[in-house]
Design a protein around this motif. Structure first.
Motif, PDB file in Angstrom:
ATOM      1  N   ALA A 453       3.735 -31.041   5.397  1.00 56.79           N
ATOM      2  CA  ALA A 453       4.684 -31.628   6.351  1.00 56.79           C
ATOM      3  C   ALA A 453       5.650 -30.572   6.880  1.00 56.79           C
ATOM      4  N   ALA A 454       6.042 -29.636   6.027  1.00 59.00           N
ATOM      5  CA  ALA A 454       6.988 -28.596   6.454  1.00 59.00           C
ATOM      6  C   ALA A 454       6.373 -27.634   7.454  1.00 59.00           C
ATOM      7  N   MET A 455       5.045 -27.660   7.587  1.00 57.09           N
ATOM      8  CA  MET A 455       4.374 -26.738   8.502  1.00 57.09           C
ATOM      9  C   MET A 455       4.264 -27.281   9.916  1.00 57.09           C
ATOM     10  N   LEU A 456       4.570 -28.563  10.117  1.00 54.36           N
ATOM     11  CA  LEU A 456       4.328 -29.165  11.431  1.00 54.36           C
ATOM     12  C   LEU A 456       5.143 -28.513  12.541  1.00 54.36           C
ATOM     13  N   LYS A 457       6.441 -28.307  12.310  1.00 55.06           N
ATOM     14  CA  LYS A 457       7.261 -27.704  13.368  1.00 55.06           C
ATOM     15  C   LYS A 457       6.807 -26.281  13.698  1.00 55.06           C
ATOM     16  N   PRO A 458       6.624 -25.379  12.696  1.00 56.42           N
ATOM     17  CA  PRO A 458       6.133 -24.040  13.041  1.00 56.42           C
ATOM     18  C   PRO A 458       4.742 -24.045  13.653  1.00 56.42           C
ATOM     19  N   VAL A 459       3.877 -24.993  13.263  1.00 55.91           N
ATOM     20  CA  VAL A 459       2.546 -25.085  13.878  1.00 55.91           C
ATOM     21  C   VAL A 459       2.676 -25.482  15.347  1.00 55.91           C
ATOM     22  N   ALA A 460       3.512 -26.473  15.632  1.00 55.91           N
ATOM     23  CA  ALA A 460       3.720 -26.875  17.024  1.00 55.91           C
ATOM     24  C   ALA A 460       4.244 -25.711  17.848  1.00 55.91           C
ATOM     25  N   ARG A 461       5.168 -24.964  17.254  1.00 54.71           N
ATOM     26  CA  ARG A 461       5.730 -23.797  17.942  1.00 54.71           C
ATOM     27  C   ARG A 461       4.626 -22.770  18.230  1.00 54.71           C
ATOM     28  N   ALA A 462       3.774 -22.538  17.243  1.00 57.85           N
ATOM     29  CA  ALA A 462       2.702 -21.549  17.417  1.00 57.85           C
ATOM     30  C   ALA A 462       1.685 -22.011  18.461  1.00 57.85           C
ATOM     31  N   LEU A 463       1.383 -23.294  18.497  1.00 54.48           N
ATOM     32  CA  LEU A 463       0.422 -23.810  19.482  1.00 54.48           C
ATOM     33  C   LEU A 463       0.978 -23.699  20.903  1.00 54.48           C
ATOM     34  N   LEU A 464       2.268 -23.940  21.062  1.00 54.77           N
ATOM     35  CA  LEU A 464       2.894 -23.790  22.377  1.00 54.77           C
ATOM     36  C   LEU A 464       2.936 -22.321  22.788  1.00 54.77           C
ATOM     37  N   LEU A 465       3.250 -21.465  21.835  1.00 56.69           N
ATOM     38  CA  LEU A 465       3.312 -20.031  22.124  1.00 56.69           C
ATOM     39  C   LEU A 465       1.956 -19.513  22.592  1.00 56.69           C
ATOM     40  N   ARG A 466       0.872 -19.976  21.940  1.00 57.57           N
ATOM     41  CA  ARG A 466      -0.477 -19.484  22.255  1.00 57.57           C
ATOM     42  C   ARG A 466      -1.130 -20.203  23.423  1.00 57.57           C
ATOM     43  N   ASP A 467      -0.383 -21.090  24.065  1.00 58.74           N
ATOM     44  CA  ASP A 467      -0.886 -21.847  25.210  1.00 58.74           C
ATOM     45  C   ASP A 467      -2.030 -22.776  24.820  1.00 58.74           C
ATOM     46  N   ALA A 468      -2.069 -23.177  23.545  1.00 55.12           N
ATOM     47  CA  ALA A 468      -2.993 -24.232  23.128  1.00 55.12           C
ATOM     48  C   ALA A 468      -2.408 -25.586  23.514  1.00 55.12           C
ATOM     49  N   LEU A 469      -1.080 -25.644  23.579  1.00 57.86           N
ATOM     50  CA  LEU A 469      -0.386 -26.829  24.060  1.00 57.86           C
ATOM     51  C   LEU A 469       0.563 -26.438  25.175  1.00 57.86           C
ATOM     52  N   ARG A 470       0.727 -27.367  26.104  1.00 56.93           N
ATOM     53  CA  ARG A 470       1.700 -27.200  27.171  1.00 56.93           C
ATOM     54  C   ARG A 470       2.506 -28.479  27.290  1.00 56.93           C
ATOM     55  N   THR A 471       3.715 -28.363  27.867  1.00 60.46           N
ATOM     56  CA  THR A 471       4.498 -29.562  28.133  1.00 60.46           C
ATOM     57  C   THR A 471       4.350 -29.928  29.606  1.00 60.46           C
ATOM     58  N   ASN A 472       4.160 -31.227  29.870  1.00 53.47           N
ATOM     59  CA  ASN A 472       4.051 -31.658  31.261  1.00 53.47           C
ATOM     60  C   ASN A 472       5.431 -31.970  31.824  1.00 53.47           C
ATOM     61  N   ALA A 473       5.461 -32.440  33.047  1.00 50.58           N
ATOM     62  CA  ALA A 473       6.734 -32.675  33.737  1.00 50.58           C
ATOM     63  C   ALA A 473       7.596 -33.714  33.032  1.00 50.58           C
ATOM     64  N   HIS A 474       6.967 -34.577  32.229  1.00 53.35           N
ATOM     65  CA  HIS A 474       7.708 -35.649  31.543  1.00 53.35           C
ATOM     66  C   HIS A 474       8.019 -35.292  30.096  1.00 53.35           C
ATOM     67  N   GLY A 475       7.738 -34.053  29.692  1.00 53.70           N
ATOM     68  CA  GLY A 475       8.033 -33.632  28.336  1.00 53.70           C
ATOM     69  C   GLY A 475       6.942 -33.920  27.335  1.00 53.70           C
ATOM     70  N   GLY A 476       5.838 -34.505  27.790  1.00 49.59           N
ATOM     71  CA  GLY A 476       4.723 -34.783  26.887  1.00 49.59           C
ATOM     72  C   GLY A 476       3.854 -33.555  26.679  1.00 49.59           C
ATOM     73  N   LEU A 477       3.139 -33.533  25.564  1.00 46.88           N
ATOM     74  CA  LEU A 477       2.257 -32.417  25.252  1.00 46.88           C
ATOM     75  C   LEU A 477       0.866 -32.664  25.807  1.00 46.88           C
ATOM     76  N   GLU A 478       0.270 -31.618  26.344  1.00 40.95           N
ATOM     77  CA  GLU A 478      -1.122 -31.686  26.801  1.00 40.95           C
ATOM     78  C   GLU A 478      -1.809 -30.384  26.438  1.00 40.95           C
ATOM     79  N   PHE A 479      -3.147 -30.402  26.478  1.00 40.20           N
ATOM     80  CA  PHE A 479      -3.893 -29.219  26.071  1.00 40.20           C
ATOM     81  C   PHE A 479      -3.758 -28.090  27.086  1.00 40.20           C
ATOM     82  N   GLY A 480      -3.648 -26.869  26.544  1.00 36.97           N
ATOM     83  CA  GLY A 480      -3.760 -25.671  27.354  1.00 36.97           C
ATOM     84  C   GLY A 480      -5.091 -24.999  27.050  1.00 36.97           C
ATOM     85  N   PRO A 481      -5.373 -23.872  27.678  1.00 37.80           N
ATOM     86  CA  PRO A 481      -6.663 -23.199  27.478  1.00 37.80           C
ATOM     87  C   PRO A 481      -6.895 -22.718  26.047  1.00 37.80           C
ATOM     88  N   GLY A 482      -5.835 -22.623  25.246  1.00 40.29           N
ATOM     89  CA  GLY A 482      -6.011 -22.155  23.873  1.00 40.29           C
ATOM     90  C   GLY A 482      -6.382 -23.253  22.894  1.00 40.29           C
TER      91      GLY A 482
END
Length: 590
Positions: A453-482
């Motif tokens: 459970a303690a890994m969820l925030k750093p994992v989310a951060r890493a996925l956003l950094l690597r462009d595996a996740l992106r935020t859309n105009a409404h703040g929701g998460l969607e897939f990126g090319p990573g």
């Protein structure tokens, strides 16, 4: 080189040149065009100041900011150089022009906007010129991080006076930028001198952002001496400055939205201070020639590694230990990608490369300095011994399975929700929202517990950094090319877990690394005398003497002007102007 060396010793009080200074000055004295890439604090200004005194005529210095020119002017005049500025805010322009025509100026500082004008070219033809020095030369390149179009207009001026040598100087230029500077300023390839980029006295630390204000409050509590905190917006500057001022530290804001008079007043107060913190947008600093900045903090991601190097390079220019601390968040990378999409198509590929390089810097478990130096094409050892990862190696764990769970939850909830909601689904936290959406029936609901459970925030951060996740105009998460490589192609995700940082309740003295004898009565008395002289002369204390000079005085305790003159940094002019006052302090402490 006898004459330049004599000038260095008599005028500046230094026993010898450092690094590549003798190579650069030798080329200038020989009339050769040169580009010198030297780290901040390596003595770039000496490379034109010494020749300006050795050669017949006036050296024209092109500098990008008026405030920077005025700082450099004060420092030049303090050692006896005949210098002047010719800017839109100077009220002695006629006097300066008369001095130039009479040949009684060693240095004349001008902005690129003035240098490119026909009227100024005509003025230059009325007196003898010794050298063109183009400071902050990376501004001439569109590949540079501080591109200034007016720098592109300098070439006709330089070519009109083709027999006058030209010296371009910068601390921040990768290989592509260096090649462009050479071409734009008409400098041959063999005129390139690269001193290296390492600033060994700066300790680099990079930390995920949690509570930015609290983190920076902790930082400034530990760091004595002047410091700069960079925030990303004007509103952010004001808010953070107000919070930091509550600690009792002297804190001022600086950004383009302030009244010009307030900006000038705040900048002047910081330049003259020995303990002040300024909270600013990144526009602040390029115009500051202040050597005793003990720390630079970033409350958000800089534009590029080049910008980070330039901004952190404003710390520790006097060579004493300094700290550079960057606080970053995954949203910084998401916003940066959005900005890349808004720039012209031809620049997007280069901007993406720069962002990827920044991602590697903040995410590494290895040496930060190694990544910085390799970015500029310089070899570096595996460990520098003076960054957070080298001093306290972080743990690196395989978080691939957790990353796959997170991506699956984003996909199964329809790519509409933010990080917090996805975390609650994975942790099995029931809510009215999750019941209404039917998400408690999903296979991903409650599949994370315990230590994971303690890994969820750093994992989310890493996925956003690597462009595996992106935020859309409404703040929701969607897939990126990573995302696909991690979910379906076996790519792993290594997670760097920084060690727990102990909060310090009392202000420490780590910022100067213990080099200054804080509490030494003689050292403190010398600082007090310097402060008194600086106030009376209307100068920043460092223009009188750097801390390193006072430190040497406190250790050597010279008992005569001749012995005082042997201390590095005490030139003839300063010895004459201030020698007796400092000797009196030393005698009284005996």
């Amino acid at each position: 080189m006898n004459q330049p060396l004599d000038i260095l010793r008599k005028t500046f009080g230094f026993p010898d040149f450092r690094g590549v200074q003798p190579q650069v000055i030798e080329r200038v004295m020989a009339g050769a065009n040169t580009l010198a890439v030297m780290p901040t604090g390596a003595g770039k200004s000496l490379c034109y100041q010494v020749p300006s005194l050795a050669l017949d005529g006036t050296c024209i210095v092109v500098s990008p900011l008026i405030a920077l020119m005025h700082d450099q002017l004060r420092a030049a005049e303090a050692v006896g150089i005949r210098a002047a500025t010719l800017t839109s805010v100077d009220d002695n322009r006629e006097e300066t022009i008369a001095r130039f025509r009479a040949g009684t100026l060693d240095l004349l500082y001008i902005a690129p906007e003035r240098a490119s004008g026909e009227g100024f070219r005509n003025l230059l033809s009325q007196a003898k010129l010794s050298l063109f020095a183009i400071d902050e030369a990376h501004c001439v390149s569109e590949w540079g991080h501080d591109f200034r179009p007016d720098y592109r207009l300098l070439r006709p001026l330089l070519d009109r006076f083709g027999d006058v040598p030209r010296l371009a100087l910068t601390a921040t230029a990768d290989a592509h930028t260096r090649a462009d500077i050479l071409e734009q300023l008409g400098i041959p390839q063999d005129g390139l001198i690269v001193a290296g980029f390492d600033r060994p006295n700066i300790r680099y630390t990079i930390t995920p952002r949690e509570n930015t204000t609290r983190q920076i409050v902790d930082l400034i509590a530990e760091q004595p001496g002047p410091g700069i905190v960079y925030a990303q917006t004007r509103a952010g500057v004001e808010k953070l400055a107000a919070k930091l001022a509550e600690t009792g530290r002297s804190v001022l804001p600086y950004h383009a939205g302030l009244d010009p008079a307030v900006r000038r007043r705040n900048q002047s107060a910081f330049v003259a201070s020995e303990d002040m913190v300024v909270v600013a947008t990144v526009a602040f600093g390029m115009g500051i020639d202040k050597p005793d900045v003990r720390f630079v903090a970033h409350a958000g991601l800089p534009k590029s590694i080049e910008a980070y190097y330039q901004e952190t390079g404003r710390a520790g220019r006097d060579g004493d230990p300094a700290v550079a601390h960057l606080f970053w968040g995954a949203e910084d990378f998401a916003k940066a990608r959005q900005r890349i999409g808004e720039v012209e198509a031809g620049r997007q590929a280069g901007e993406r490369v720069r962002l990827t390089a920044l991602g590697a810097l903040v995410e590494t478990a290895g040496c930060r300095r190694r990544i910085l130096l390799r970015h500029f094409g310089e070899d570096a050892p595996e460990s520098c011994g003076n960054c957070d990862n080298c001093l306290t190696p972080p743990a690196a764990i395989d978080a691939t399975v957790t990353a796959q769970k997170f991506l699956s939850a984003v996909f199964r909830t329809g790519m509409m929700f933010g990080v917090g909601y996805i975390e609650s689904i994975l942790l099995g936290q029931s809510s009215e929202r999750s019941l209404m959406n039917g998400h408690e029936k999903l296979s991903v609901f409650g599949i994370v517990d315990g230590d994971e459970a303690a890994m969820l925030k750093p994992v989310a951060r890493a996925l956003l950094l690597r462009d595996a996740l992106r935020t859309n105009a409404h703040g929701g998460l969607e897939f990126g090319p990573g995302a696909k490589p991690i979910l379906k192609e076996g790519a792993d995700l290594k997670l760097v877990l920084p060690p727990k940082r102990e909060r310090r309740s009392k202000r420490g003295r780590t910022g100067d690394g213990g080099v200054n004898p804080i509490g030494n009565p003689l050292f403190e008395a010398l600082r007090a005398k310097r402060r008194e002289i600086a106030i009376e002369a209307g100068l920043p204390p460092y223009v009188i003497f750097h801390d390193s000079v006072l430190r040497d005085m406190a250790m050597a305790r010279p008992d005569s002007l001749s012995r005082l003159g042997q201390i590095s940094g005490v030139g003839a002019r300063k010895l004459e102007a201030y020698g007796d006052a400092f000797l009196q302090v030393i005698r009284e402490a005996a």
